[in-house]
Motif scaffolding. Structure first.
Motif, PDB file in Angstrom:
ATOM      1  N   LYS A 171       0.855  -1.194   0.000  1.00  0.00           N
ATOM      2  CA  LYS A 171       0.000   0.000   0.000  1.00  0.00           C
ATOM      3  C   LYS A 171       0.889   1.241   0.000  1.00  0.00           C
ATOM      4  N   THR A 172       1.124   1.795  -1.168  1.00  0.00           N
ATOM      5  CA  THR A 172       1.943   3.004  -1.299  1.00  0.00           C
ATOM      6  C   THR A 172       1.147   4.164  -1.899  1.00  0.00           C
ATOM      7  N   ASN A 173      -0.057   3.855  -2.384  1.00  0.00           N
ATOM      8  CA  ASN A 173      -0.889   4.885  -3.014  1.00  0.00           C
ATOM      9  C   ASN A 173      -2.344   4.423  -2.997  1.00  0.00           C
ATOM     10  N   SER A 174      -3.214   5.200  -3.588  1.00  0.00           N
ATOM     11  CA  SER A 174      -4.649   4.871  -3.649  1.00  0.00           C
ATOM     12  C   SER A 174      -5.061   4.484  -5.069  1.00  0.00           C
ATOM     13  N   ARG A 175      -4.152   3.854  -5.785  1.00  0.00           N
ATOM     14  CA  ARG A 175      -4.367   3.504  -7.192  1.00  0.00           C
ATOM     15  C   ARG A 175      -5.699   2.787  -7.438  1.00  0.00           C
ATOM     16  N   MET A 176      -5.980   1.730  -6.676  1.00  0.00           N
ATOM     17  CA  MET A 176      -7.167   0.929  -6.938  1.00  0.00           C
ATOM     18  C   MET A 176      -8.447   1.667  -6.550  1.00  0.00           C
ATOM     19  N   ILE A 177      -8.399   2.459  -5.505  1.00  0.00           N
ATOM     20  CA  ILE A 177      -9.568   3.265  -5.136  1.00  0.00           C
ATOM     21  C   ILE A 177      -9.872   4.244  -6.267  1.00  0.00           C
ATOM     22  N   ALA A 178      -8.833   4.878  -6.795  1.00  0.00           N
ATOM     23  CA  ALA A 178      -9.016   5.839  -7.889  1.00  0.00           C
ATOM     24  C   ALA A 178      -9.564   5.155  -9.141  1.00  0.00           C
ATOM     25  N   LYS A 179      -9.092   3.937  -9.429  1.00  0.00           N
ATOM     26  CA  LYS A 179      -9.539   3.242 -10.643  1.00  0.00           C
ATOM     27  C   LYS A 179     -10.971   2.715 -10.542  1.00  0.00           C
ATOM     28  N   LEU A 180     -11.388   2.313  -9.322  1.00  0.00           N
ATOM     29  CA  LEU A 180     -12.655   1.593  -9.192  1.00  0.00           C
ATOM     30  C   LEU A 180     -13.809   2.381  -8.576  1.00  0.00           C
ATOM     31  N   SER A 181     -13.537   3.373  -7.747  1.00  0.00           N
ATOM     32  CA  SER A 181     -14.603   4.055  -6.984  1.00  0.00           C
ATOM     33  C   SER A 181     -15.758   4.549  -7.850  1.00  0.00           C
ATOM     34  N   GLU A 182     -15.464   5.390  -8.797  1.00  0.00           N
ATOM     35  CA  GLU A 182     -16.531   5.985  -9.612  1.00  0.00           C
ATOM     36  C   GLU A 182     -17.239   4.945 -10.476  1.00  0.00           C
ATOM     37  N   LEU A 183     -16.494   3.952 -10.939  1.00  0.00           N
ATOM     38  CA  LEU A 183     -17.112   2.882 -11.736  1.00  0.00           C
ATOM     39  C   LEU A 183     -18.149   2.124 -10.908  1.00  0.00           C
ATOM     40  N   ILE A 184     -17.758   1.756  -9.685  1.00  0.00           N
ATOM     41  CA  ILE A 184     -18.677   1.014  -8.827  1.00  0.00           C
ATOM     42  C   ILE A 184     -19.907   1.848  -8.500  1.00  0.00           C
ATOM     43  N   LYS A 185     -19.706   3.113  -8.157  1.00  0.00           N
ATOM     44  CA  LYS A 185     -20.838   3.999  -7.828  1.00  0.00           C
ATOM     45  C   LYS A 185     -21.781   4.175  -9.007  1.00  0.00           C
ATOM     46  N   ALA A 186     -21.226   4.144 -10.215  1.00  0.00           N
ATOM     47  CA  ALA A 186     -22.049   4.314 -11.416  1.00  0.00           C
ATOM     48  C   ALA A 186     -22.688   2.999 -11.867  1.00  0.00           C
ATOM     49  N   GLY A 187     -22.326   1.900 -11.212  1.00  0.00           N
ATOM     50  CA  GLY A 187     -22.906   0.614 -11.575  1.00  0.00           C
ATOM     51  C   GLY A 187     -22.289  -0.013 -12.805  1.00  0.00           C
ATOM     52  N   THR A 188     -21.079   0.411 -13.132  1.00  0.00           N
ATOM     53  CA  THR A 188     -20.386  -0.170 -14.285  1.00  0.00           C
ATOM     54  C   THR A 188     -19.066  -0.776 -13.823  1.00  0.00           C
ATOM     55  N   ILE A 189     -18.730  -1.876 -14.394  1.00  0.00           N
ATOM     56  CA  ILE A 189     -17.465  -2.510 -14.076  1.00  0.00           C
ATOM     57  C   ILE A 189     -16.655  -2.613 -15.361  1.00  0.00           C
ATOM     58  N   THR A 190     -15.526  -1.954 -15.366  1.00  0.00           N
ATOM     59  CA  THR A 190     -14.633  -1.971 -16.519  1.00  0.00           C
ATOM     60  C   THR A 190     -13.739  -3.199 -16.468  1.00  0.00           C
ATOM     61  N   ARG A 191     -13.398  -3.698 -17.611  1.00  0.00           N
ATOM     62  CA  ARG A 191     -12.441  -4.791 -17.714  1.00  0.00           C
ATOM     63  C   ARG A 191     -11.043  -4.186 -17.878  1.00  0.00           C
ATOM     64  N   PHE A 192     -10.059  -4.819 -17.252  1.00  0.00           N
ATOM     65  CA  PHE A 192      -8.691  -4.329 -17.272  1.00  0.00           C
ATOM     66  C   PHE A 192      -7.775  -5.365 -17.903  1.00  0.00           C
ATOM     67  N   GLN A 193      -6.686  -4.884 -18.471  1.00  0.00           N
ATOM     68  CA  GLN A 193      -5.650  -5.778 -18.984  1.00  0.00           C
ATOM     69  C   GLN A 193      -4.525  -5.830 -17.950  1.00  0.00           C
ATOM     70  N   ILE A 194      -4.113  -7.043 -17.594  1.00  0.00           N
ATOM     71  CA  ILE A 194      -2.996  -7.236 -16.669  1.00  0.00           C
ATOM     72  C   ILE A 194      -1.913  -8.004 -17.426  1.00  0.00           C
ATOM     73  N   ILE A 195      -0.721  -7.423 -17.464  1.00  0.00           N
ATOM     74  CA  ILE A 195       0.415  -8.099 -18.082  1.00  0.00           C
ATOM     75  C   ILE A 195       1.383  -8.496 -16.982  1.00  0.00           C
ATOM     76  N   SER A 196       1.752  -9.769 -16.972  1.00  0.00           N
ATOM     77  CA  SER A 196       2.717 -10.296 -16.017  1.00  0.00           C
ATOM     78  C   SER A 196       3.951 -10.750 -16.767  1.00  0.00           C
ATOM     79  N   GLN A 197       5.105 -10.367 -16.229  1.00  0.00           N
ATOM     80  CA  GLN A 197       6.366 -10.850 -16.795  1.00  0.00           C
ATOM     81  C   GLN A 197       7.289 -11.283 -15.668  1.00  0.00           C
TER      82      GLN A 197
END
Length: 144
Positions: free
Chosen positions: A65-91
């Motif tokens: 936990k070094t920032n609020s990245r996930m809160i910033a990405k998800l808060s408004e989407l959840i409140k609006a009733g929409t869930i965005t799909r994300f791309q995750i790249i692992s290397q």
């Protein structure tokens, strides 16, 4: 040929990108595909076979936990009733291993959002579980 311990992939060399953004605070990442089967009794035998019926992809992105990245990405989407799909790249690219492994999760949908989770004398960590239905392997260990 016998396995060599030096060729075992070390997670220290793992990296993650979320929608193209490098996640420096990553602590770990796991993604699995569960194979869904239906039991098929076999006539004349005591055995039960199975039939492939589909699959389900699940995973967890673990971060310090070094920032609020996930809160910033998800808060408004959840409140609006929409869930965005994300791309995750692992290397994972351990210099002593037999190559690199790079996998792209194409449609990650996070299952929850942690608003608050802290404890005295404990470093902050965050677990972000997700589901997915599609992935692509671009590099596989031993095939590079």
């Amino acid at each position: 040929m016998a396995m060599q311990g030096e060729k075992v992939i070390n997670g220290t060399f793992g990296e993650v990108w979320l929608d193209g953004e490098y996640i420096a605070e990553v602590k770990g990442l796991q993604a699995k595909v569960s194979i869904e089967k239906e039991d098929i009794p076999v006539a004349g035998k005591y055995a039960t076979d199975s039939k492939f019926m589909g699959y389900k992809g699940t995973g967890t992105l673990r971060m310090y936990k070094t920032n609020s990245r996930m809160i910033a990405k998800l808060s408004e989407l959840i409140k609006a009733g929409t869930i965005t799909r994300f791309q995750i790249i692992s290397q994972v690219k351990d210099p002593s291993a037999a190559g690199a492994e790079r996998i792209i999760i194409k449609d990650a949908s996070f299952d929850d959002m942690t608003l608050i989770d802290w404890e005295l004398r404990k470093n902050g960590e965050l677990e972000c579980p997700f589901t997915f239905t599609d992935w692509e392997t671009t590099d596989l260990v031993g095939s590079n």
